[in-house]
Design an enzyme around this catalytic site. Structure first.
Site, PDB file in Angstrom:
ATOM      1  N   ARG A   4     -43.154  -3.255  -9.895  1.00  0.00           N
ATOM      2  CA  ARG A   4     -43.867  -2.528 -10.795  1.00  0.00           C
ATOM      3  C   ARG A   4     -43.887  -3.799 -11.912  1.00  0.00           C
ATOM      4  O   ARG A   4     -43.037  -3.887 -12.691  1.00  0.00           O
ATOM      5  CB  ARG A   4     -43.580  -1.407 -11.173  1.00  0.00           C
ATOM      6  N   GLU A  28     -44.118  -3.661 -14.837  1.00  0.00           N
ATOM      7  CA  GLU A  28     -44.164  -2.748 -16.045  1.00  0.00           C
ATOM      8  C   GLU A  28     -44.473  -3.545 -17.281  1.00  0.00           C
ATOM      9  O   GLU A  28     -43.684  -4.512 -17.586  1.00  0.00           O
ATOM     10  CB  GLU A  28     -42.870  -1.915 -15.997  1.00  0.00           C
ATOM     11  N   ARG A  56     -35.831   3.568 -18.540  1.00  0.00           N
ATOM     12  CA  ARG A  56     -35.977   4.328 -17.215  1.00  0.00           C
ATOM     13  C   ARG A  56     -36.957   3.347 -16.367  1.00  0.00           C
ATOM     14  O   ARG A  56     -37.129   3.694 -15.257  1.00  0.00           O
ATOM     15  CB  ARG A  56     -36.511   5.669 -17.212  1.00  0.00           C
ATOM     16  N   HIS A  57     -37.558   2.106 -16.846  1.00  0.00           N
ATOM     17  CA  HIS A  57     -38.466   1.544 -15.973  1.00  0.00           C
ATOM     18  C   HIS A  57     -38.031   0.054 -15.694  1.00  0.00           C
ATOM     19  O   HIS A  57     -37.314  -0.689 -16.560  1.00  0.00           O
ATOM     20  CB  HIS A  57     -39.837   1.342 -16.815  1.00  0.00           C
ATOM     21  N   GLU A  87     -38.122  12.436 -14.461  1.00  0.00           N
ATOM     22  CA  GLU A  87     -38.494  12.315 -13.114  1.00  0.00           C
ATOM     23  C   GLU A  87     -37.686  11.535 -12.444  1.00  0.00           C
ATOM     24  O   GLU A  87     -37.631  10.105 -12.514  1.00  0.00           O
ATOM     25  CB  GLU A  87     -40.089  11.794 -13.203  1.00  0.00           C
ATOM     26  N   SER A 137     -41.865  11.515  -6.811  1.00  0.00           N
ATOM     27  CA  SER A 137     -43.056  11.959  -6.931  1.00  0.00           C
ATOM     28  C   SER A 137     -43.651  12.099  -5.526  1.00  0.00           C
ATOM     29  O   SER A 137     -43.288  11.099  -4.443  1.00  0.00           O
ATOM     30  CB  SER A 137     -44.274  11.348  -7.817  1.00  0.00           C
ATOM     31  N   ARG A 194     -32.710   5.782 -10.644  1.00  0.00           N
ATOM     32  CA  ARG A 194     -33.007   6.716 -11.344  1.00  0.00           C
ATOM     33  C   ARG A 194     -32.018   7.881 -10.902  1.00  0.00           C
ATOM     34  O   ARG A 194     -31.428   8.867 -11.617  1.00  0.00           O
ATOM     35  CB  ARG A 194     -34.333   7.304 -11.399  1.00  0.00           C
TER      36      ARG A 194
HETATM   37  O1  4AD Z   1     -44.167   8.183  -9.091  1.00  0.00           O
HETATM   38  P1  4AD Z   1     -44.068   6.897  -8.101  1.00  0.00           P
HETATM   39  O2  4AD Z   1     -44.912   5.543  -8.877  1.00  0.00           O
HETATM   40  O3  4AD Z   1     -44.621   7.193  -6.921  1.00  0.00           O
HETATM   41  C1  4AD Z   1     -44.999   6.376  -5.696  1.00  0.00           C
HETATM   42  O4  4AD Z   1     -44.636   5.191  -5.899  1.00  0.00           O
HETATM   43  C2  4AD Z   1     -45.482   7.069  -4.393  1.00  0.00           C
HETATM   44  N1  4AD Z   1     -45.865   6.351  -3.387  1.00  0.00           N
HETATM   45  C3  4AD Z   1     -44.691   8.162  -4.032  1.00  0.00           C
HETATM   46  C4  4AD Z   1     -44.960   8.826  -3.024  1.00  0.00           C
HETATM   47  O5  4AD Z   1     -44.736   9.070  -1.989  1.00  0.00           O
HETATM   48  N2  4AD Z   1     -46.061   9.829  -3.416  1.00  0.00           N
HETATM   49  O6  4AD Z   1     -42.689   6.198  -7.857  1.00  0.00           O
HETATM   50  C5  4AD Z   1     -41.809   7.010  -7.187  1.00  0.00           C
HETATM   51  C6  4AD Z   1     -40.542   7.056  -7.939  1.00  0.00           C
HETATM   52  C7  4AD Z   1     -40.610   7.726  -9.365  1.00  0.00           C
HETATM   53  O7  4AD Z   1     -40.318   9.165  -9.339  1.00  0.00           O
HETATM   54  C8  4AD Z   1     -39.205   7.257 -10.001  1.00  0.00           C
HETATM   55  O8  4AD Z   1     -38.249   7.649  -9.791  1.00  0.00           O
HETATM   56  C9  4AD Z   1     -39.218   5.838  -9.245  1.00  0.00           C
HETATM   57  O9  4AD Z   1     -39.972   5.789  -8.205  1.00  0.00           O
HETATM   58  N3  4AD Z   1     -39.934   4.751 -10.198  1.00  0.00           N
HETATM   59  C10 4AD Z   1     -39.333   3.996 -10.830  1.00  0.00           C
HETATM   60  N4  4AD Z   1     -37.916   3.419 -11.210  1.00  0.00           N
HETATM   61  C11 4AD Z   1     -37.475   2.528 -11.951  1.00  0.00           C
HETATM   62  N5  4AD Z   1     -38.666   1.691 -12.191  1.00  0.00           N
HETATM   63  C12 4AD Z   1     -39.884   1.935 -12.579  1.00  0.00           C
HETATM   64  N6  4AD Z   1     -40.694   1.107 -13.208  1.00  0.00           N
HETATM   65  C13 4AD Z   1     -40.393   3.033 -11.675  1.00  0.00           C
HETATM   66  N7  4AD Z   1     -41.463   3.428 -11.341  1.00  0.00           N
HETATM   67  C14 4AD Z   1     -41.370   4.535 -10.426  1.00  0.00           C
END
Ligand code: 4AD
Length: 466
Positions: A238, A240, A246-247, A389, A392, A440
Site C-alpha cells: 500500500r 500509504e 498502524r499503517h 480494525e 475487513s 495489526r
Molecule cells: O481493509 P483492507 O484494505 O481490505 C482488503 O484488503 C480487502 N481486500 C479484504 C477483503 O477480503 N475484503 O485490508 C485488510 C486488513 C485491514 O483490516 C488491516 O488489518 C490490514 O489489512 N491493513 C493494513 N495493515 C498495515 N498497514 C496498512 N497500510 C494496512 N491496510 C490494511
C-alpha cells in the site's frame, strides 16, 4: 570433548558432565587477572560461565582472551556443569559452566550502536533507573529500526515474532482443517485491486503495472476456478501517505475467500471460530513469549467471548449517538469513533474483540455486495481488537454486468480489470471473504502502541531500509 547441548537444556541433571554450547556473549565480567565471568545466551536462555586460570587446564592468556571478548560475539564454550552454592542472578539457567575451552566463532564490533540491556527495559524500569541517577540512553524507535538485527535480540522482540509465527500457524492450521486450500496469487498485477491512490505503480516490461494492494481479485478468481474455499498468507503493498501507528507500506495479509450458500454470515462464522481458536492457541502455546512482551510493554490479556459479538453498523452508531458522538449514517467511522465504540462495547459486553457488519455501501470497495433489503448498506463487515480494525470482509458481487457497473461507478478503469470481470462470465458461485493484517493482530493482541514493533523490517513512507 563435551556434547553439544542447548543452553535451555542446562540443568542440575547434567552436574559434572562435560558440555559444549554455542551462544552469544551477553555479558563479560573480568574479576582481576585470573578470572572472568561470561553470560552466554542462546534463543533467549542464558547461562553463567566461569573462566578461571588453573595450572593444568586454563591459562591466564585464556582468561585475558575471555575478558577481551566483545559483547554479542558468538562463542563456543566447552566446560563442566556445576551447581553453584548461591542462586545465579542475571541468568535463566541455575547451573554454572566451569570453562575448559573457549573459541570465538564470530566477533562483534567492540562498541554496539544499541545497548541491549537498555533496549530491553520497560518504561517503568527506565524511569526508576533515571531517577536513581543511572546513566542510560533511552533507545528510540528509529534507532531500534536502524539496527534491527540487534534490536530484535531483546526478549520482548523475540516474543513478538514468535507470537507472530503462531498467529500464522493457527490461521493455516484452522483453515486447512476446515477444507480450505492454500493459494499463492501474483503480486505483480495490471491494475489496482482495491481502487484508490494507495498503489505502487511500476513498469512491467513496457506495460503499466502495480504491486498488489491485496490478493482480492485473484482470490475471487480462484473461487471461479472451483477451489471452493481458499486462503493465502502473503505480502500486501500500500503506497500509504499516512505516517500513523498502524499503517505500513508493506504488510502481511492473511486472506480468506469462500463460496457461500445463503448468507454472508457464513463468512463471519469462520472469522468467529478461527479467531477464538487462534487466541486460545496464543494463550496456551505462547505463555513465555507473552510474558516476555508484557514485562517490557505491560498489557492486559485480551478479553474475548466464546462466541464473537456481532453488531450492525446501525447499532454501533446508535451506541455512539447515545453518548453524544454523532456519525454520518452513510459515512464511515473515523479512528477516534472506532476507539470510542470499542470502549463502549467492552464496557457493555465485556469483550475487546467484536464484529461490526452491514456497513454503508458507499464506504466499501467496488466488489462489495449491496444488502438485498436496502442497497444503501452492504453485506460487509469489519472486525476490531481493542477498538482498532484488524479485518475487513464482505460478500462479493458475482454477477459480471453488475460488477462492471459497480467498478465504473467507483471510478475504476474497467479495462484494467477486464480479465477479473470476465472470470465471472463462465459461472461464478456466490462467495465472500476477508483480509486480516498480521502485524495489526499481533500489535493489538499484545496491546502494543505501534505496528513497527510487530513488523520485522517495517516499510513505511519514510523507511525502506534495512
Ligand atoms: O481493509 P483492507 O484494505 O481490505 C482488503 O484488503 C480487502 N481486500 C479484504 C477483503 O477480503 N475484503 O485490508 C485488510 C486488513 C485491514 O483490516 C488491516 O488489518 C490490514 O489489512 N491493513 C493494513 N495493515 C498495515 N498497514 C496498512 N497500510 C494496512 N491496510 C490494511
Amino acid at each position: 570433548v563435551g556434547e553439544w547441548t542447548r543452553v535451555e537444556a542446562l540443568g542440575g541433571a547434567l552436574e559434572n558432565r562435560s558440555v559444549l554450547i554455542r551462544g552469544r556473549a551477553q555479558a563479560i565480567r573480568p574479576v582481576g587477572k585470573k578470572m572472568a565471568f561470561l553470560v552466554i545466551r542462546e534463543n533467549g536462555f542464558t547461562v553463567q560461565c566461569l573462566v578461571q586460570a588453573q595450572a593444568d587446564t586454563v591459562s591466564p592468556q585464556m582468561v585475558k582472551f575471555a575478558a577481551a571478548l566483545s559483547r554479542e560475539s558468538i562463542v563456543d564454550v566447552e566446560g563442566v556443569v556445576s551447581i553453584p552454592s548461591a542462586p545465579i542472578k542475571g541468568a535463566t539457567q541455575q547451573v554454572e559452566i566451569q570453562v575448559r575451552k573457549l573459541y570465538c566463532v564470530s566477533r562483534a564490533v567492540p562498541t554496539l550502536p544499541i545497548n541491549l540491556e537498555d533496549a530491553a527495559r520497560s518504561e517503568v524500569e527506565i524511569e526508576t533507573a533515571l531517577q536513581a541517577g543511572e546513566q542510560l540512553v533511552r533507545v528510540n524507535q528509529d534507532t531500534r529500526l536502524n539496527f534491527r538485527v540487534l534490536d530484535v535480540r531483546t526478549p520482548a522482540n523475540q516474543g513478538i515474532f514468535r507470537i507472530q509465527s503462531q498467529v500464522g500457524n493457527a490461521f493455516r492450521q484452522f483453515l486447512l482443517s476446515e477444507g480450505f486450500c492454500e493459494i499463492h496469487t501474483p503480486k505483480l498485477i495490471a491494475g489496482s485491486s482495491e481502487g484508490g491512490a494507495a498503489v505502487f505503480r511500476l513498469d512491467y516490461k513496457g506495460q503499466p503495472a502495480c504491486l498488489a494492494q491485496s490478493p482480492q481479485l485473484h482470490k475471487q478468481m480462484s473461487i471461479c476456478g472451483d477451489f471452493g474455499r481458499v486462503f493465502e498468507i502473503g505480502p500486501v503493498f500500500r503506497a500509504e501517505d499516512s505516517y500513523t501507528h498502524r499503517h505500513l507500506c508493506e504488510f502481511t495479509g492473511l486472506d480468506v475467500e469462500m463460496e457461500i450458500k445463503k448468507h454472508y454470515f457464513e463468512v463471519m462464522d469462520i472469522v468467529d471460530r478461527l479467531f477464538v481458536a487462534m487466541f486460545d492457541s496464543l494463550n496456551q502455546n505462547c505463555k513465555k513469549d507473552l510474558e516476555a512482551v508484557g514485562s517490557q510493554y505491560p498489557f492486559e490479556p485480551l478479553k474475548y467471548l466464546r462466541t464473537t459479538l456481532r453488531l450492525t453498523y446501525e447499532e454501533g452508531i446508535q451506541m455512539l449517538k447515545d453518548v453524544g458522538v454523532e456519525i454520518e449514517p452513510y459515512g464511515d467511522l473515523n479512528t477516534e469513533a472506532e476507539r470510542k465504540l470499542g470502549q463502549l462495547v467492552s464496557e457493555k459486553y465485556g469483550t475487546e474483540f467484536y464484529i461490526l457488519h452491514r456497513y454503508p455501501l458507499a464506504v466499501r470497495p467496488f466488489y462489495t455486495m449491496p444488502c438485498y433489503d436496502n442497497p444503501a448498506y452492504s453485506n460487509s463487515f469489519d472486525v476490531f481488537i481493542r477498538g482498532e480494525e484488524i479485518i475487513s470482509g464482505a460478500q462479493r458481487v458475482h454477477v459480471p454486468e453488475f460488477l462492471e457497473q459497480r467498478a465504473a461507478a467507483c471510478g475504476i478503469d474497467v479495462k484494467t480489470i477486464s480479465t477479473y470481470i470476465d472470470s465471472f462470465r463462465y459461472g461464478a458461485p456466490p462467495h465472500g471473504g476477508f483480509g486480516v493484517g498480521l502485524e495489526r493482530v499481533v500489535m493489538l493482541f499484545c496491546g502494543l502502541n505501534n505496528i513497527r514493533k510487530t513488523s520485522l523490517f517495517p516499510r513505511d513512507p519514510l523507511r525502506i531500509a534495512p
